[in-house]
Design a protein around this motif. Structure first.
Motif, PDB file in Angstrom:
ATOM      1  N   LEU B  71       0.883  -1.268  -0.034  1.00 48.43           N
ATOM      2  CA  LEU B  71      -0.035  -0.143   0.126  1.00 48.43           C
ATOM      3  C   LEU B  71       0.762   1.079  -0.042  1.00 48.43           C
ATOM      4  N   ASP B  72       0.381   2.244  -0.440  1.00 50.17           N
ATOM      5  CA  ASP B  72       0.816   3.689  -0.326  1.00 50.17           C
ATOM      6  C   ASP B  72       0.851   4.248   0.948  1.00 50.17           C
ATOM      7  N   MET B  73       1.654   4.544   1.664  1.00 52.31           N
ATOM      8  CA  MET B  73       1.634   5.129   3.011  1.00 52.31           C
ATOM      9  C   MET B  73       1.809   6.685   3.026  1.00 52.31           C
ATOM     10  N   VAL B  74       2.807   6.924   2.447  1.00 52.54           N
ATOM     11  CA  VAL B  74       2.870   8.394   2.298  1.00 52.54           C
ATOM     12  C   VAL B  74       3.079   8.756   0.591  1.00 52.54           C
ATOM     13  N   PRO B  75       2.666   9.962   0.245  1.00 49.37           N
ATOM     14  CA  PRO B  75       2.856   9.908  -1.220  1.00 49.37           C
ATOM     15  C   PRO B  75       4.289   9.624  -1.479  1.00 49.37           C
ATOM     16  N   LEU B  77       5.908   7.031  -1.046  1.00 50.61           N
ATOM     17  CA  LEU B  77       6.685   5.747  -0.223  1.00 50.61           C
ATOM     18  C   LEU B  77       5.564   4.910   0.098  1.00 50.61           C
ATOM     19  N   LEU B 141      11.285   2.219   4.837  1.00 53.48           N
ATOM     20  CA  LEU B 141       9.995   2.527   5.597  1.00 53.48           C
ATOM     21  C   LEU B 141       9.405   1.274   6.013  1.00 53.48           C
ATOM     22  N   TYR B 193      15.533  10.381   2.950  1.00 51.33           N
ATOM     23  CA  TYR B 193      14.357  10.723   2.123  1.00 51.33           C
ATOM     24  C   TYR B 193      14.509  11.985   1.389  1.00 51.33           C
ATOM     25  N   LEU B 199      13.386   5.871  -0.448  1.00 54.55           N
ATOM     26  CA  LEU B 199      14.111   4.814   0.569  1.00 54.55           C
ATOM     27  C   LEU B 199      14.254   3.578   0.024  1.00 54.55           C
TER      28      LEU B 199
END
Lengths: 507, 523
Positions: B71-75, B77, B141, B193, B199
């Motif tokens: 899944l996408d956690m932060v745009p 990343l 991450l 980052y 990352l």
């Protein structure tokens, strides 16, 4: 979001209602409030407030969907064109805050019935819901309006009603807490209106968009400078920025549980939004924010809040008070986002607005449930609660983990974004501060975890959970705390749109 | 290997490897009322997990790097899994030793009449699931997410006994691990980052000289090395001795294998895939960290010599051995880094055996202090002999696997012309002898103190009732023909024998693992 919008279109007369949505957002709870007095009955007034909250939440979602799809919505109240008439103006930033307020209201109300019935005398319950609806009106009004004076009116509506809500607390100390908040809050509002008056003196306008074009011409004058100072300090009082936070801990600790849940998740957030709007939109054309050193002051105060309040929280034995100090600390994170004054930083501050509403809402809801069952939120009475009330404590644990920024909770997303924003500016010491402060959060959260999970419950201690009507909203909030921690993408992109809307107004 | 799961893609297998222990944990929770079924479920989950991990081996051996985005956690990343040889090896050891440890734990927990066994097995499974996540993480991450879950899920295991001491130790444990990871590691990650815009683990190193150079490389590396508190580089090692209050299976699998190896594994990953060995060997500022690791190797060994409590001595020995791995990775020659990856394997088998033996001694002879072990070796010959063999592996003597990994690290140091570290390794070997061999010598050759009443040394008062072994053929104390020999039961001896055999086999077959890892280290 689109699904809601499509659903809305199929409602009868949808097309006729649609242009008026931003006005209805405020008018509906305002008109609904007095009806509570007519209803009187605790159950009926609760049901009425519940329906209104859900309608309000629904409208806020539709507005957000519309703003994200089509851009800014403006509404001329009474058909008077701005800058003469009052204008409601919704862009991504206030649509985002509207959804936070609406969401918290919609989730808090199902929770409220049992908790309010336990904590407030039956004869006064309708007053609580009346005040709740007025407070909701005020908060939504502050958010939706595009008029600086109108903002003051709603600020007062929300403040006065929240004084009453706090004073309804079962502890007698709630009265002094409310009185203290009354004094501080009135000071704040007065400062704000003085500032608005000075701006009016110099420009002859009260419309925010209009002010932002008129102010740069007169920004050199001392009057505008004073106005800026009055407004920042006034709103700083309302949002409990350190060291103007002294009203907050007692007010949150002694208010009825539901009032604490609602106010902690919305009131300070809306005040922060108001500051953002004033600083970045109204004064956005001027260089006052950078020149006067307000930026540096905000950053220093934010860091002071983050550390000092978290430190004080470690020594609290009343857990509601502990969470209140934690709120002061977390508000520091949001202020820090403002202080960074970049799109990235603002995104971090705004996303924390939402994230903190989720986690602190969960935590206060858990405290409400605990108070419902054991009649206390003192740490010494909470031994073994992990076994006695597993669901409530699990929710608290999720909120606690989020408070210190564990990954897979919303706290991590905020912290990541803020740390990244400050490093991108090259201000590494701020990033260090943000992360070090998490260690204090670990300390105050883990005290509770240890007592509740690792100590055996005392003999004959009350057992069992709060009613389902309280557990379900609490679990929804806890689930949101995790969900938006995993899927931080959604909230961050909305927050970014909001931040761009605010920063975009700058030349 | 074709068979049961052959229709699943490698990506699905990886997801399964994380989901299985979690599902197993909840199965354990559901079966909590029936101890036999619950422990059976634990064991079954272990076997299934190992089977799944084995299915992945041929894919990676053939050069495949299965990758799946969760899944996408932060745009920009995402949480995503990638399997490469290092992670494969780590996942393999952790899942294999989980089976062995579960066998052992069943004997230990019942023999010791532990409370809250359901909670114990539940969090144990969650911890293994997160260790799998660490092993297969595709970027920093993801690694961080699973790393933190691992820290938090092991807290209830350390605080298991619920006594003041257990709670205090668990506080130190969680405090050190969370503080280092949040204040140092997370800071390093955000910094990386901001520099690189991603990352991801990249072969040859994510960071290049365009991103960062000069003394700042040393600072960033320090954030990683110290921030990964699980690698226990001094001064952030205190949590590991503190964790010894936990039941012995926890000390054995988590604090000799899964948790600590997750730490050094992360350090190796960071060295190889974030910095790249070239950058590490090029920048002089990284020297300081080599010395920090070298210092830990020696200092922890010296402290270990002074511990009378057997588990604490082993814990300090672990601190020292973990720094071998850190040192090997930071020496940044291909040979040394390869040696440090191999050391993860050999030390795992050696140290888990030592802990198993220590646990057997605690449960069945009720001794925790080394000075009380006099003559015990004659009563428990199998346990003490296995302890002896595993000690040899740790010291690095043939014919035990531990020899090779130490050999490669030393060779790498010599290749890089860093002779001081060769010396440190040699001195440390001598210190290993000095703190491990006395245990064996006391056991076999010292005479038991005559006047001491057996019960004075017991850690519990109501000995007879409390320590009566469960009446089950697998759990009963073993007695042999000769008088006075009372061994630990089969449920404990079998795991000990298995891991000891592992130590010996590694001496002969470590080359297979070396060849498997070679692609990572520029072979």
């Amino acid at each position: 979001m689109t699904a809601f919008y499509v659903l809305f279109l199929f409602l009868p007369n949808a097309a006729a209602i649609e242009p008026h949505l931003s006005a209805l957002q405020v008018v509906i709870p305002l008109l609904a409030a007095p009806i509570c007095v007519v209803l009187r009955d605790p159950k009926l007034s609760w049901l009425w407030a519940l329906i209104v909250s859900w309608v309000v939440f629904f409208i806020s979602l539709v507005i957000l969907g519309k703003v994200l799809a089509e851009g800014v919505i403006t509404y001329e109240l009474g058909g008077w064109p701005p800058p003469w008439g009052i204008e409601y103006r919704v862009d991504a930033a206030n649509a985002f805050v509207l959804v936070i307020v609406g969401l918290i209201g919609a989730i808090t109300l199902p929770y409220a019935r049992a908790s309010v019935a336990r904590e407030i005398p039956k004869a006064r319950i309708y007053l609580f819901y009346l005040m709740y609806l007025l407070c909701l009106t005020g908060l939504l009004g502050i958010t939706v309006t595009g008029d600086a004076f109108n903002l003051f009116v709603f600020l007062e509506i929300s403040s006065l009603s929240s004084y009453v809500m706090i004073a309804l607390g079962s502890d007698r100390r709630a009265l002094t807490a409310a009185f203290r908040y009354l004094i501080m809050g009135t000071l704040g509002a007065t400062f704000y209106i003085i500032g608005v008056g000075m701006m009016y003196m110099m420009t002859g306008s009260l419309n925010m968009a209009d002010l932002s074009t008129l102010l740069p011409a007169v920004e050199e004058t001392r009057t505008v400078l004073a106005a800026f100072a009055f407004i920042v300090v006034g709103l700083g009082l309302k949002m409990a920025i350190f060291p103007l936070h002294t009203w907050l801990p007692n007010a949150y600790a002694y208010a009825p549980s539901v009032a604490t849940v609602f106010l902690a998740s919305t009131a300070t957030k809306v005040a922060i939004y108001a500051l953002l709007r004033l600083v970045f939109t109204v004064f956005g054309g001027t260089t006052l924010f950078a020149v006067t050193g307000v930026q540096e002051v905000l950053i220093i105060l934010a860091l002071a809040a983050i550390f000092a309040a978290a430190f004080v929280a470690v020594f609290q034995n009343d857990i509601k008070r502990m969470l209140a100090y934690s709120s002061v600390s977390q508000i520091g994170y949001m202020v820090l986002g403002i202080g960074l004054a970049t799109t990235q930083g603002l995104t971090g501050g705004l996303v924390h607005l939402f994230n903190h509403a989720m986690m602190k809402g969960t935590a206060f809801m858990a405290m409400g449930a605990i108070f419902y069952v054991i009649g206390s939120v003192q740490l010494k009475d909470m031994a073994g609660l992990g076994r006695r009330m597993p669901i409530s404590m699990a929710a608290f644990l999720v909120a606690g983990l989020s408070l210190f920024g564990t990954p897979v909770t919303v706290g991590f997303i905020s912290k990541w974004q803020l740390a990244q924003a400050s490093l991108a500016l090259g201000w590494w010491y701020i990033a260090v501060g943000i992360l070090l402060a998490s260690l204090l959060a670990i300390a105050y959260v883990w005290r509770v975890v240890e007592v509740t999970y690792m100590e055996p419950p005392p003999e004959g201690a009350p057992k069992g959970e709060a009613p389902v009507s309280m557990l379900v909203p609490m679990l929804i909030m806890a689930a949101a705390t995790i969900w938006f921690g995993i899927d931080g993408d959604t909230t961050l992109s909305v927050a970014q749109a909001a931040a761009e809307a605010l920063m975009g107004d700058q030349p | 290997m074709s068979g049961l799961l052959s229709q699943l893609s490698p990506a699905e297998l990886m997801e399964l490897a994380i989901a299985l222990p979690v599902a197993g944990a909840f199965l354990v929770l559901a079966l909590g009322r029936w101890p036999n079924a619950r422990d059976g479920a634990s064991l079954l989950t272990g076997f299934c997990l190992f089977y799944v991990v084995c299915q992945l081996y041929p894919v990676v051996a053939a050069g495949g790097r299965p990758d799946v985005e969760l899944l996408d956690m932060v745009p920009g990343l995402s949480v995503h899994l990638t399997l490469e040889p290092l992670g494969m090896i780590f996942a393999g050891i952790a899942s294999f030793l989980w089976i062995v440890t579960t066998l052992y734990a069943i004997g230990y927990m019942r023999g010791h009449h532990e409370q809250n066994q359901t909670r114990f097995y539940f969090f144990f499974a969650i911890a293994i699931g997160s260790a799998m996540g660490v092993a297969m993480s595709g970027n920093m991450l993801t690694l961080f997410v699973f790393y933190e879950i691992l820290s938090i899920s092991t807290y209830p295991l350390v605080a298991h006994h619920g006594t003041e001491e257990a709670k205090r130790s668990a506080r130190v444990y969680l405090g050190v691990l969370l503080s280092t990871s949040i204040s140092l590691l997370l800071f390093g990650m955000v910094w990386t980052y901001v520099l690189a815009g991603t990352l991801d683990f990249v072969e040859g190193g994510l960071l290049t000289r365009d991103h960062i150079q000069g003394p700042m490389v040393g600072v960033l590396l320090a954030l990683y090395v110290f921030g990964i508190g699980k690698a226990a580089v001094m001064p952030f090692h205190r949590w590991l001795p503190a964790a010894m209050v936990a039941p012995t299976p926890v000390s054995a699998l988590l604090h000799a294998v899964a948790v600590v190896k997750a730490g050094v594994f992360s350090v190796v990953k960071v060295a190889v895939y974030v910095f790249g060995l070239d950058m590490l060997s090029f920048e002089p500022s990284t020297d300081l960290l080599r010395y920090a690791a070298g210092f830990t190797v020696i200092a922890a060994s010296v402290v270990a010599m002074r511990q009378d409590n057997l588990k604490r001595r082993l814990a300090y020995s672990t601190v020292s051995q973990l720094s071998y791995v850190v040192l090997g990775a930071l020496l940044a020659t291909n040979t040394a880094a390869l040696g440090s990856a191999l050391h993860i394997v050999t030390h795992a088998f050696g140290k888990i055996t030592l802990f198993f033996c220590a646990g057997a001694i605690i449960v069945f002879a009720h001794k925790t202090e080394i000075s009380d072990l006099k003559g015990l070796g004659r009563k428990m010959p199998v346990t003490f002999f296995c302890f002896f063999l595993a000690s040899m592996s740790l010291i690095g003597l043939p014919p035990m696997g531990g020899m090779w990994s130490k050999w490669f690290i030393a060779l790498g140091a010599a290749e890089g012309e860093m002779l001081v570290f060769v010396a440190i390794l040699m001195i440390s070997s001598l210190l290993n002898v000095a703190y491990l061999m006395p245990v064996v010598l006391y056991g076999f050759f010292a005479r038991p103190a005559v006047h001491v009443d057996q019960r004075d040394n017991d850690d519990h008062e109501d000995h007879a009732a409390h320590h009566a072994p469960p009446d089950h053929p697998l759990l009963r104390h073993l007695t042999f023909g000769r008088d006075g020999v009372t061994e630990a039961p089969v449920m404990c001896l079998l795991p000990i024998a298995l891991t000891t055999a592992g130590c010996i086999l590694l001496f002969f077959y470590l080359d297979a693992i070396r060849l498997f890892l070679l692609p990572v280290f520029g072979g």
